[in-house]
Design an enzyme around this catalytic site. Structure first.
Site, PDB file in Angstrom:
ATOM      1  N   ASP A  88       0.845  -1.189   0.000  1.00 14.26           N
ATOM      2  CA  ASP A  88       0.000   0.000   0.000  1.00 14.26           C
ATOM      3  C   ASP A  88       0.881   1.240   0.000  1.00 14.26           C
ATOM      4  O   ASP A  88       1.846   1.327   0.774  1.00 14.26           O
ATOM      5  CB  ASP A  88      -0.884   0.017   1.249  1.00 14.26           C
ATOM      6  CG  ASP A  88      -2.352  -0.181   0.918  1.00 14.26           C
ATOM      7  OD1 ASP A  88      -2.948   0.760   0.379  1.00 14.26           O
ATOM      8  OD2 ASP A  88      -2.883  -1.270   1.200  1.00 14.26           O
ATOM      9  N   HIS A 115     -10.640  -4.817   1.902  1.00 15.93           N
ATOM     10  CA  HIS A 115     -10.665  -4.549   3.334  1.00 15.93           C
ATOM     11  C   HIS A 115     -11.685  -3.486   3.728  1.00 15.93           C
ATOM     12  O   HIS A 115     -11.950  -3.304   4.923  1.00 15.93           O
ATOM     13  CB  HIS A 115      -9.281  -4.085   3.789  1.00 15.93           C
ATOM     14  CG  HIS A 115      -8.829  -2.824   3.114  1.00 15.93           C
ATOM     15  ND1 HIS A 115      -8.490  -2.792   1.775  1.00 15.93           N
ATOM     16  CD2 HIS A 115      -8.687  -1.557   3.569  1.00 15.93           C
ATOM     17  CE1 HIS A 115      -8.152  -1.549   1.453  1.00 15.93           C
ATOM     18  NE2 HIS A 115      -8.269  -0.786   2.510  1.00 15.93           N
ATOM     19  N   ASP A 116     -12.250  -2.770   2.760  1.00 13.23           N
ATOM     20  CA  ASP A 116     -13.145  -1.654   3.046  1.00 13.23           C
ATOM     21  C   ASP A 116     -14.621  -1.968   2.774  1.00 13.23           C
ATOM     22  O   ASP A 116     -15.464  -1.081   2.922  1.00 13.23           O
ATOM     23  CB  ASP A 116     -12.763  -0.432   2.198  1.00 13.23           C
ATOM     24  CG  ASP A 116     -11.611   0.355   2.799  1.00 13.23           C
ATOM     25  OD1 ASP A 116     -11.369   0.220   4.016  1.00 13.23           O
ATOM     26  OD2 ASP A 116     -10.953   1.099   2.061  1.00 13.23           O
ATOM     27  N   ASP A 165      -3.332   4.364  -2.146  1.00 24.04           N
ATOM     28  CA  ASP A 165      -4.428   4.740  -1.267  1.00 24.04           C
ATOM     29  C   ASP A 165      -4.877   6.173  -1.555  1.00 24.04           C
ATOM     30  O   ASP A 165      -4.063   7.067  -1.793  1.00 24.04           O
ATOM     31  CB  ASP A 165      -3.952   4.636   0.192  1.00 24.04           C
ATOM     32  CG  ASP A 165      -5.025   4.955   1.193  1.00 24.04           C
ATOM     33  OD1 ASP A 165      -6.019   4.213   1.247  1.00 24.04           O
ATOM     34  OD2 ASP A 165      -4.859   5.956   1.925  1.00 24.04           O
ATOM     35  N   GLU A 197      -6.777   3.892  -5.805  1.00 27.65           N
ATOM     36  CA  GLU A 197      -8.068   4.001  -5.134  1.00 27.65           C
ATOM     37  C   GLU A 197      -8.616   5.384  -5.486  1.00 27.65           C
ATOM     38  O   GLU A 197      -8.178   6.394  -4.961  1.00 27.65           O
ATOM     39  CB  GLU A 197      -7.922   3.860  -3.621  1.00 27.65           C
ATOM     40  CG  GLU A 197      -9.255   3.911  -2.896  1.00 27.65           C
ATOM     41  CD  GLU A 197      -9.127   4.014  -1.393  1.00 27.65           C
ATOM     42  OE1 GLU A 197     -10.028   3.544  -0.698  1.00 27.65           O
ATOM     43  OE2 GLU A 197      -8.126   4.576  -0.907  1.00 27.65           O
TER      44      GLU A 197
END
Length: 579
Positions: free
Chosen positions: A108, A348-349, A215, A272
């Site tokens: 990340d 994960h979100d 991210d 993202e």
């Protein structure tokens, strides 16, 4: 995959177009030392398992030194490992372990903000005259008619707080688009940009990392006059402002700065970029103007979420046909361009896909997860699988009390509902369907205590279903979700030119029971995918692209062979080759 030009893009063929990437949430993957928290040695111990799924790469969510106010997305040192996870030698071993197995590794890249414990921010807040003061975004207070101090504007952070925090020592506010402990970096500052490139990017590329998930890639550029957001939540002190601080005026330039470094290393990136239109995404991922290799689209994640009023609640108005329209747009938006797509159903979100999109009822869970596996295996673009997805892990029980929700987003949402005197039962119902917490329960490795994740009490409660959903049992069961994922991914690799690189053509858009589509490959190759999202048999017609051809069954989620090529059994997925 041969080096010939892929069908869905005019750009050059790149190695990452063929990748199948397995995402790891380190705190919940595998604990190796009995402290209840997953760690890097635990990841290393499972690399052979990950490869056995058919994955060709891993992506590890943040493992950097962090006080963990937002599960590691608040980074205190880009060049150091979070101590409970291990040390740099452990990370070096994972990089080598992946490469020795012919796999790639991604990390990340979190550079919109740091932790307030990062040395850069400590220096920045020490004095208005410090050389690093401009590395973050500081602004003086405003004062209302009564002389009361107010933030520079009315922006609401992504976690339902003011986006500004007062610093008593230097008598100014700093911007934080996430939690208070995550101050935003100032990308306008050239020295800060250079430090980011050196510490967060080149440091890891030089270690052998193959790329990054970027991210919050849309947030680096803000309108530096910081206008107030229009009031869309009357009575609230802070207003939603994502449309103002996302995709700002200098964002493309900043992404090109990153892209230039990534190209030097032939590395892969996926951004993202939550609110990006498909047109904007094409621009950001163009091979001729590299900002990122590909982008994550979140429209499927937002399906049935009440984004206009309360994104933690489901709407009842959208049906499978709206899901199909989103799917088709996502699968076709790069056609005729030199850009490239990605595809995922979990990360994960977001909540677990079987619970989210189809059915996690005990009698239908396995069949439902396999239907989604058929969709995953035949989707165009680079494929992303989230830990436990290949096991058919589902949302934890709606009976779990609110105290079990540990994500900062969930905690702040509950707090906001209480402050406003809202319906806490309805809030609980929404969290049970949509909270990020569902993706963060420990991986269910076995039916032993703590699901084989740890010998100690895990940091987060293990989902109740671990005795019926776990890797050890599924690994031995040829009819399990895990076994089916392995078959489906192997089939994808065998027909990668058609499934991963082919053209997507949806049939019968308005049908709310099935998803039927063709994948068009090279040399006239046609595959047909038929998915039944109901608990009743469903008829389906051969798509126009396969008319006049015989359907050769490649894979059924329920049977080794079928006698009727026009009727799907309840919760069945099939993949055909039209010959």
């Amino acid at each position: 995959m041969s080096a010939k030009q892929p069908l869905i893009t005019k750009g050059p063929h790149k190695w990452w177009m063929d990748a199948i990437i397995y995402q790891i949430w380190p705190a919940s993957f595998q604990d190796s030392n009995g402290d209840g928290v997953g760690d890097l040695p635990g990841i290393l111990s499972r690399l052979d398992y990950i490869k056995s799924t058919g994955a060709t790469a891993i992506w590890i969510s943040p493992f950097y030194d962090s006080p963990q106010h937002d599960m590691g997305y608040d980074i205190a040192n880009y060049e150091k490992i979070h101590e409970p996870y291990g040390n740099m030698e452990d990370m070096d071993a994972i990089i080598k372990g992946c490469h020795d197995r012919g796999m790639r590794i991604f990390c990340d890249l979190v550079v919109n903000h740091t932790s307030d414990q990062h040395d850069w921010f400590k220096a920045s807040r020490s004095s208005k005259d410090d050389p690093k003061r401009d590395w973050y975004i500081w602004r003086p207070a405003k004062y209302d008619a009564d002389g009361n101090r107010q933030p520079p504007n009315n922006w609401r952070s992504c976690f339902n707080q003011s986006a500004w925090e007062w610093d008593e020592k230097t008598q100014e506010y700093y911007l934080h688009l996430f939690v208070v402990e995550q101050p935003d970096l100032n990308w306008e500052c050239k020295a800060a940009r250079q430090a980011i490139l050196d510490s967060a990017v080149r440091f890891w590329l030089d270690k052998g990392v193959d790329g990054f998930r970027i991210d919050t890639a849309s947030l680096y550029s803000k309108p530096m006059d910081f206008p107030d957001a229009e009031v869309t939540d009357p009575g609230a002190p802070h207003q939603p402002a994502f449309h103002l601080f996302s995709d700002g005026p200098n964002l493309e330039g900043y992404l090109r700065v990153l892209g230039k470094v990534f190209n030097e290393y032939d590395s892969m990136t996926v951004g993202e970029f939550p609110n990006a239109s498909f047109e904007r995404s094409v621009r950001a991922t163009s091979a001729a103007d590299p900002q990122m290799s590909m982008n994550f689209h979140f429209a499927l994640c937002d399906w049935k979420r009440d984004m206009a009023n309360d994104p933690y609640q489901l709407t009842q108005t959208e049906t499978l046909s709206s899901f199909k329209r989103i799917l088709s747009a996502q699968q076709t938006h790069v056609e005729g361009t030199d850009s490239w797509p990605s595809f995922f159903l979990e990360n994960h979100d977001i909540a677990r896909s079987t619970s989210r999109y189809i059915s996690d009822a005990p009698e239908w869970r396995v069949a439902s997860a396999k239907v989604l596996a058929c969709l995953m295996a035949t989707a165009s673009g680079t494929l992303y699988i989230y830990q436990g997805q290949e096991l058919g892990q589902v949302n934890f029980s709606p009976e779990w009390p609110l105290e079990e929700y540990l994500d900062v987003g969930s905690i702040n949402y509950i707090k906001l509902v209480k402050e406003r005197g809202g319906d806490l039962k309805q809030a609980h119902k929404g969290l049970a369907a949509l909270a990020r917490d569902h993706a963060r329960t420990p991986v269910q490795w076995s039916s032993e205590a703590n699901a084989g994740f740890s010998t100690a009490k895990p940091w987060m409660r293990v989902a109740d279903e671990y005795k019926s959903i776990n890797m050890a049992d599924e690994d031995k069961d040829p009819k399990s979700v895990l076994s089916f994922y392995r078959k489906a991914i192997a089939l994808r690799k065998e027909h990668l030119d058609t499934f991963g690189h082919g053209l997507f053509r949806l049939t019968d858009v308005e049908n709310d029971d099935t998803i039927i589509y063709s994948k068009l490959g090279p040399d006239g190759k046609v595959a047909v995918v038929a998915l039944n999202f109901t608990t009743k048999p469903q008829k389906f017609a051969v798509p126009p692209e396969a008319k006049g051809r015989k359907l050769q069954l490649l894979l059924s989620s329920l049977h080794d062979s079928v006698s009727d090529d026009s009727t799907l059994e309840p919760m069945e997925g099939r993949i055909y080759l039209a010959v």
